[in-house]
Design a protein around this motif. Structure first.
Motif, short mmCIF file in Angstrom:
data_model
loop_
_atom_site.label_atom_id
_atom_site.label_comp_id
_atom_site.label_asym_id
_atom_site.label_seq_id
_atom_site.Cartn_x
_atom_site.Cartn_y
_atom_site.Cartn_z
N ASN A 72 1.44 -8.75 -5.89
CA ASN A 72 0.05 -9.02 -5.58
C ASN A 72 -0.03 -10.42 -4.97
O ASN A 72 0.29 -11.41 -5.62
CB ASN A 72 -0.80 -8.95 -6.85
N GLN A 73 -0.43 -10.49 -3.71
CA GLN A 73 -0.38 -11.77 -2.98
C GLN A 73 -1.25 -12.84 -3.62
O GLN A 73 -0.86 -14.01 -3.69
CB GLN A 73 -0.80 -11.56 -1.53
N ASP A 74 -2.43 -12.46 -4.09
CA ASP A 74 -3.33 -13.45 -4.68
C ASP A 74 -2.70 -14.09 -5.92
O ASP A 74 -2.82 -15.30 -6.14
CB ASP A 74 -4.67 -12.81 -5.04
N LYS A 120 0.16 -16.48 -4.99
CA LYS A 120 -0.39 -17.75 -4.50
C LYS A 120 -0.95 -18.59 -5.63
O LYS A 120 -0.80 -19.81 -5.66
CB LYS A 120 -1.47 -17.47 -3.46
N HIS A 164 11.87 -12.14 -1.67
CA HIS A 164 11.38 -10.77 -1.63
C HIS A 164 12.49 -9.86 -1.11
O HIS A 164 12.96 -10.04 0.02
CB HIS A 164 10.17 -10.71 -0.70
N LEU A 184 4.59 -9.96 3.47
CA LEU A 184 3.60 -10.81 2.82
C LEU A 184 3.03 -11.83 3.80
O LEU A 184 3.71 -12.28 4.73
CB LEU A 184 4.25 -11.53 1.63
N ASP A 185 1.80 -12.18 3.56
CA ASP A 185 1.08 -13.09 4.46
C ASP A 185 1.27 -14.54 4.04
O ASP A 185 0.32 -15.27 3.75
CB ASP A 185 -0.41 -12.72 4.47
N PHE A 186 2.55 -14.94 4.01
CA PHE A 186 2.90 -16.33 3.72
C PHE A 186 3.86 -16.81 4.80
O PHE A 186 4.39 -16.01 5.60
CB PHE A 186 3.58 -16.45 2.35
N TYR A 209 9.73 -16.57 1.40
CA TYR A 209 8.42 -17.09 1.79
C TYR A 209 8.18 -18.43 1.10
O TYR A 209 8.67 -18.68 0.00
CB TYR A 209 7.32 -16.11 1.37
#
Length: 268
Positions: free
Chosen positions: A161-163, A166, A177, A206-208, A266
């Protein structure tokens, strides 16, 4: 000093005797086998979430024979490459029965290692490897850690879970990952499927910030039926075999299979 937080309010957890408590009075008892259940009822879809016991037993039997040590060693090398000099807090997310977590703990035994999985059965098995890890039952959507407290999170073949990544990673923290490429275990797919579907991996990226990403391809040779069956049983493919294909299980005396994975690091 551990970085555990209450999953209900995210206040720090303090060990008092055989329990962990937060300032708001939420209390979690340490199990007899020395794990901590921090999975809240709203965070699980079934009474026994996670991998089946059969799959976990097969996974432990297969991994302990060293077939996937090349993956473990690559993850270890990544941590060594990017670690700073300070003592680390490392979370192995979706750790299953704990083989990789235990491998990390052997190398980084001066650091603090956490292994978390949604399956109580998996974590109970993991405690048999070592008690020198914080073994936790929990959900990746509600990680029981203080904000910005973790140096590394390793996620091998698991949902993230990205949130929460972070929130719990330190500034300058890293995610390692490990994901499967289309040709991972291609030989098994060819045995049991009429047609192999190739899925895009864009939904698991992932958006990192990506600081390193590489493919690891390696051929392994399995020379006995027991290990070949255990490999199959620890994957979802085993549970998708059609009745008319069940005969392939009788042919698994020897098997050569391809490890084909992507390792992405990341940076937060």
């Amino acid at each position: 000093m551990h970085k555990l937080a209450c999953p209900k309010c995210h206040e720090p957890l303090i060990q008092i005797g055989n329990s962990y408590k937060c300032v708001k009075g939420h209390c979690y008892d340490i199990a007899k086998s020395k794990y901590l259940n921090l999975l809240l009822n709203p965070d699980k879809a079934t009474n026994n979430p996670g991998d089946s016991k059969e799959s976990l037993i097969a996974r432990k039997a297969y991994l302990t024979n060293g077939y996937y040590d090349i993956i473990l060693n690559n993850v270890i090398d990544c941590i060594k490459r990017y670690r700073k000099g300070n003592k680390l807090n490392i979370l192995d997310l979706g750790c299953g029965e704990g083989y990789y977590t235990c491998g990390l703990n052997k190398v980084f035994n001066q650091d603090t290692i956490y292994g978390l999985d949604i399956s109580k059965e998996a974590i109970n098995m993991a405690t048999k490897y070592t008690k020198d890890v914080y073994w936790l039952v929990g959900n990746s959507k509600n990680l029981p850690f203080l904000n910005h407290s973790l140096d590394f999170i390793t996620a091998l073949f698991t949902v993230v879970n990205q949130d929460e990544l972070k929130r719990t990673l330190k500034n300058e923290g890293y995610i390692i990952h490990v994901t499967a490429n289309p040709n991972h275990l291609i030989e098994i797919k060819e045995l049991i499927y009429d047609k192999i579907k190739v899925k895009s991996d864009k939904y698991i990226r992932l958006d990192f910030e990506t600081i390193e990403s590489y493919d690891l391809v390696h051929l392994i040779h399995i020379d006995n039926r027991e290990d070949a069956l255990n490999l199959l049983k620890m994957t979802p493919h085993y549970y998708h075999i059609k009745k008319e294909r069940r005969n392939v299980l009788d042919t698994l005396e020897k098997l050569s299979v391809t490890i084909d994975i992507k390792i992405t690091i990341y940076h937060i």
